[in-house]
Design a protein around this motif. Sequence first.
Motif, PDB file in Angstrom:
ATOM      1  N   THR A  86       6.609 -14.117 -46.919  1.00  0.00           N
ATOM      2  CA  THR A  86       6.469 -14.622 -48.213  1.00  0.00           C
ATOM      3  C   THR A  86       8.008 -15.085 -48.732  1.00  0.00           C
ATOM      4  OG1 THR A  86       4.635 -13.533 -48.738  1.00  0.00           O
ATOM      5  CG2 THR A  86       5.607 -14.630 -50.576  1.00  0.00           C
ATOM      6  N   VAL A  87       8.780 -14.175 -48.708  1.00  0.00           N
ATOM      7  CA  VAL A  87      10.193 -14.163 -49.117  1.00  0.00           C
ATOM      8  C   VAL A  87      10.931 -15.128 -48.176  1.00  0.00           C
ATOM      9  CG1 VAL A  87      12.203 -13.208 -49.931  1.00  0.00           C
ATOM     10  CG2 VAL A  87      10.258 -11.917 -50.306  1.00  0.00           C
ATOM     11  N   MET A  88      10.789 -15.126 -47.021  1.00  0.00           N
ATOM     12  CA  MET A  88      11.509 -15.836 -45.998  1.00  0.00           C
ATOM     13  C   MET A  88      11.145 -17.324 -46.024  1.00  0.00           C
ATOM     14  SD  MET A  88      11.612 -13.284 -42.517  1.00  0.00           S
ATOM     15  CE  MET A  88      12.728 -12.113 -42.235  1.00  0.00           C
ATOM     16  N   GLN A  89       9.947 -17.544 -46.221  1.00  0.00           N
ATOM     17  CA  GLN A  89       9.185 -18.739 -46.378  1.00  0.00           C
ATOM     18  C   GLN A  89       9.734 -19.548 -47.777  1.00  0.00           C
ATOM     19  OE1 GLN A  89       6.954 -20.621 -44.324  1.00  0.00           O
ATOM     20  NE2 GLN A  89       8.128 -22.321 -45.299  1.00  0.00           N
ATOM     21  N   ALA A  90       9.929 -18.587 -48.734  1.00  0.00           N
ATOM     22  CA  ALA A  90      10.456 -19.003 -50.048  1.00  0.00           C
ATOM     23  C   ALA A  90      12.042 -19.417 -49.782  1.00  0.00           C
ATOM     24  CB  ALA A  90      10.591 -18.088 -51.385  1.00  0.00           C
ATOM     25  N   CYS A  91      12.923 -18.760 -49.020  1.00  0.00           N
ATOM     26  CA  CYS A  91      14.118 -19.103 -48.899  1.00  0.00           C
ATOM     27  C   CYS A  91      14.216 -20.465 -47.984  1.00  0.00           C
ATOM     28  CB  CYS A  91      14.587 -17.921 -48.100  1.00  0.00           C
ATOM     29  SG  CYS A  91      15.307 -16.776 -48.936  1.00  0.00           S
TER      30      CYS A  91
ATOM     31  N   LYS B  15      12.004 -14.536 -38.216  1.00  0.00           N
ATOM     32  CA  LYS B  15      11.835 -13.176 -38.032  1.00  0.00           C
ATOM     33  C   LYS B  15      12.328 -12.690 -36.802  1.00  0.00           C
ATOM     34  CE  LYS B  15       7.620 -12.328 -41.069  1.00  0.00           C
ATOM     35  NZ  LYS B  15       6.023 -11.989 -40.956  1.00  0.00           N
ATOM     36  N   LYS B  16      12.085 -13.420 -35.578  1.00  0.00           N
ATOM     37  CA  LYS B  16      12.638 -13.081 -34.560  1.00  0.00           C
ATOM     38  C   LYS B  16      14.176 -13.010 -34.552  1.00  0.00           C
ATOM     39  CE  LYS B  16      10.490 -14.732 -30.358  1.00  0.00           C
ATOM     40  NZ  LYS B  16      10.309 -15.950 -29.688  1.00  0.00           N
ATOM     41  N   LYS B  17      14.847 -13.908 -35.253  1.00  0.00           N
ATOM     42  CA  LYS B  17      16.285 -13.917 -35.541  1.00  0.00           C
ATOM     43  C   LYS B  17      16.689 -12.485 -36.359  1.00  0.00           C
ATOM     44  CE  LYS B  17      17.870 -17.211 -33.081  1.00  0.00           C
ATOM     45  NZ  LYS B  17      18.435 -16.568 -31.542  1.00  0.00           N
ATOM     46  N   PHE B  18      15.899 -12.468 -37.173  1.00  0.00           N
ATOM     47  CA  PHE B  18      15.917 -11.348 -38.220  1.00  0.00           C
ATOM     48  C   PHE B  18      16.057  -9.977 -37.615  1.00  0.00           C
ATOM     49  CE2 PHE B  18      14.639  -8.058 -41.530  1.00  0.00           C
ATOM     50  CZ  PHE B  18      15.626  -8.246 -42.500  1.00  0.00           C
ATOM     51  N   LYS B  19      15.243  -9.819 -36.607  1.00  0.00           N
ATOM     52  CA  LYS B  19      15.071  -8.467 -35.601  1.00  0.00           C
ATOM     53  C   LYS B  19      16.239  -8.434 -34.809  1.00  0.00           C
ATOM     54  CE  LYS B  19      10.197  -7.975 -35.532  1.00  0.00           C
ATOM     55  NZ  LYS B  19       8.954  -8.688 -35.292  1.00  0.00           N
ATOM     56  N   ASP B  20      16.996  -9.290 -34.410  1.00  0.00           N
ATOM     57  CA  ASP B  20      18.139  -9.258 -33.400  1.00  0.00           C
ATOM     58  C   ASP B  20      19.245  -9.035 -34.341  1.00  0.00           C
ATOM     59  OD1 ASP B  20      20.108  -9.584 -32.016  1.00  0.00           O
ATOM     60  OD2 ASP B  20      19.697 -11.667 -31.187  1.00  0.00           O
ATOM     61  N   LYS B  21      19.605  -7.520 -34.474  1.00  0.00           N
ATOM     62  CA  LYS B  21      20.730  -7.120 -35.253  1.00  0.00           C
ATOM     63  C   LYS B  21      22.038  -7.776 -34.818  1.00  0.00           C
ATOM     64  CE  LYS B  21      18.693  -2.831 -36.743  1.00  0.00           C
ATOM     65  NZ  LYS B  21      17.354  -3.575 -36.799  1.00  0.00           N
ATOM     66  N   ARG B  22      22.368  -8.523 -33.798  1.00  0.00           N
ATOM     67  CA  ARG B  22      23.521  -8.864 -33.236  1.00  0.00           C
ATOM     68  C   ARG B  22      23.591 -10.226 -33.938  1.00  0.00           C
ATOM     69  NH1 ARG B  22      21.703  -7.500 -27.990  1.00  0.00           N
ATOM     70  NH2 ARG B  22      20.996  -9.536 -28.174  1.00  0.00           N
ATOM     71  N   PHE B  23      22.404 -11.018 -34.301  1.00  0.00           N
ATOM     72  CA  PHE B  23      22.443 -12.196 -34.796  1.00  0.00           C
ATOM     73  C   PHE B  23      22.853 -12.141 -36.400  1.00  0.00           C
ATOM     74  CE2 PHE B  23      20.483 -15.868 -37.071  1.00  0.00           C
ATOM     75  CZ  PHE B  23      21.119 -16.707 -36.523  1.00  0.00           C
ATOM     76  N   ALA B  24      23.804 -13.010 -36.900  1.00  0.00           N
ATOM     77  CA  ALA B  24      24.178 -12.851 -38.347  1.00  0.00           C
ATOM     78  C   ALA B  24      24.503 -11.513 -38.689  1.00  0.00           C
ATOM     79  CB  ALA B  24      23.324 -13.671 -39.115  1.00  0.00           C
ATOM     80  N   ALA B  25      25.230 -10.814 -37.885  1.00  0.00           N
ATOM     81  CA  ALA B  25      25.587  -9.389 -38.002  1.00  0.00           C
ATOM     82  C   ALA B  25      26.072  -8.795 -39.199  1.00  0.00           C
ATOM     83  CB  ALA B  25      26.244  -8.779 -36.758  1.00  0.00           C
ATOM     84  N   GLY B  26      26.660  -9.854 -39.856  1.00  0.00           N
ATOM     85  CA  GLY B  26      27.129  -9.611 -41.345  1.00  0.00           C
ATOM     86  C   GLY B  26      26.108  -9.383 -42.523  1.00  0.00           C
ATOM     87  N   CYS B  27      24.933  -9.953 -42.077  1.00  0.00           N
ATOM     88  CA  CYS B  27      24.002  -9.947 -43.291  1.00  0.00           C
ATOM     89  C   CYS B  27      23.118  -8.655 -43.058  1.00  0.00           C
ATOM     90  CB  CYS B  27      23.009 -11.034 -43.024  1.00  0.00           C
ATOM     91  SG  CYS B  27      23.730 -12.577 -43.163  1.00  0.00           S
ATOM     92  N   ASN B  28      23.243  -7.828 -44.159  1.00  0.00           N
ATOM     93  CA  ASN B  28      22.756  -6.399 -44.217  1.00  0.00           C
ATOM     94  C   ASN B  28      21.201  -6.367 -44.129  1.00  0.00           C
ATOM     95  OD1 ASN B  28      21.788  -3.779 -44.938  1.00  0.00           O
ATOM     96  ND2 ASN B  28      23.891  -3.556 -45.775  1.00  0.00           N
ATOM     97  N   ARG B  29      20.599  -6.105 -43.289  1.00  0.00           N
ATOM     98  CA  ARG B  29      19.060  -6.098 -42.872  1.00  0.00           C
ATOM     99  C   ARG B  29      18.421  -5.092 -43.820  1.00  0.00           C
ATOM    100  NH1 ARG B  29      21.197  -9.642 -39.478  1.00  0.00           N
ATOM    101  NH2 ARG B  29      19.823 -10.578 -37.994  1.00  0.00           N
ATOM    102  N   ASP B  30      19.240  -3.788 -43.921  1.00  0.00           N
ATOM    103  CA  ASP B  30      18.684  -2.883 -44.823  1.00  0.00           C
ATOM    104  C   ASP B  30      18.468  -3.215 -46.256  1.00  0.00           C
ATOM    105  OD1 ASP B  30      18.423  -1.342 -42.510  1.00  0.00           O
ATOM    106  OD2 ASP B  30      20.269   0.010 -42.715  1.00  0.00           O
TER     107      ASP B  30
ATOM    108  N   MET C 236      12.009 -25.438 -39.732  1.00  0.00           N
ATOM    109  CA  MET C 236      12.220 -24.016 -39.600  1.00  0.00           C
ATOM    110  C   MET C 236      11.020 -23.221 -39.842  1.00  0.00           C
ATOM    111  SD  MET C 236      15.101 -21.443 -40.871  1.00  0.00           S
ATOM    112  CE  MET C 236      16.345 -21.907 -40.086  1.00  0.00           C
ATOM    113  N   GLU C 237      10.564 -22.257 -39.059  1.00  0.00           N
ATOM    114  CA  GLU C 237       9.156 -21.581 -39.263  1.00  0.00           C
ATOM    115  C   GLU C 237       9.706 -20.141 -39.496  1.00  0.00           C
ATOM    116  OE1 GLU C 237       6.476 -22.197 -36.409  1.00  0.00           O
ATOM    117  OE2 GLU C 237       6.193 -24.602 -36.755  1.00  0.00           O
ATOM    118  N   VAL C 238       9.037 -19.364 -40.248  1.00  0.00           N
ATOM    119  CA  VAL C 238       9.063 -17.919 -40.524  1.00  0.00           C
ATOM    120  C   VAL C 238       9.106 -17.136 -39.164  1.00  0.00           C
ATOM    121  CG1 VAL C 238       7.974 -15.936 -41.504  1.00  0.00           C
ATOM    122  CG2 VAL C 238       8.122 -18.049 -42.895  1.00  0.00           C
ATOM    123  N   LYS C 239       8.379 -17.442 -38.379  1.00  0.00           N
ATOM    124  CA  LYS C 239       8.077 -16.785 -36.980  1.00  0.00           C
ATOM    125  C   LYS C 239       9.498 -16.699 -36.280  1.00  0.00           C
ATOM    126  CE  LYS C 239       5.605 -17.619 -32.510  1.00  0.00           C
ATOM    127  NZ  LYS C 239       4.778 -18.345 -31.908  1.00  0.00           N
ATOM    128  N   GLY C 240      10.149 -18.037 -36.161  1.00  0.00           N
ATOM    129  CA  GLY C 240      11.495 -17.936 -35.562  1.00  0.00           C
ATOM    130  C   GLY C 240      12.568 -17.228 -36.204  1.00  0.00           C
TER     131      GLY C 240
END
Length: 187
Positions: A168-173, A138-153, A132-136
Amino acid sequence: MSQLTLAKAKEILPKYTTEDHLFTHAMAVSAAMGAMADYFHADKDHWEAIGYLHDVDYEKYPNEHCHHVREFLEPEGVDEEDINTIISHGWGICDNDVEPTTDIEKSLFTVDELTGVVMAYALMRPEGITGMEVKGLKKKFKDKRFAAGCNRDVIKKGFAMLGLDAGTVMQACIDGMTAHKEELGLK
């Protein structure tokens, strides 16, 4: 009172939690916290323990989450600082005014929700979390319908509190969860 260890956390959580998905989430957050500890050159086992126990009162009190942490953990000999760290992850979410101020608290606040996005993305990928790469992500993170239960704010507020960029934080996760992919069922 001695510092909380992951071994001790794994003894405590089953006393208050029975649902499999909550153990999986505990493991995911623990894994991410271990990677954040590495980033901050902190005690990895301690940070993993905090991550593992962060939802200790959630199953019994989902509508009062973070308000019963002390009554569960004080009798277990968990020290006040660790209890406050755990309570702080609900800041601004669970009618809770314990603001995250330390690196460990800010990390927990941020990765709690972020691991949900990583998990959902890994479960939809044929290769799981492997590669898994951060780039991919980040793309999923931007899609608010994806994993909609996770609070982006909340996650974005966490990035800002930490003073770290999202990548940086995404890579650590990703790194932390990849190291525990068998336990998380993500291989």
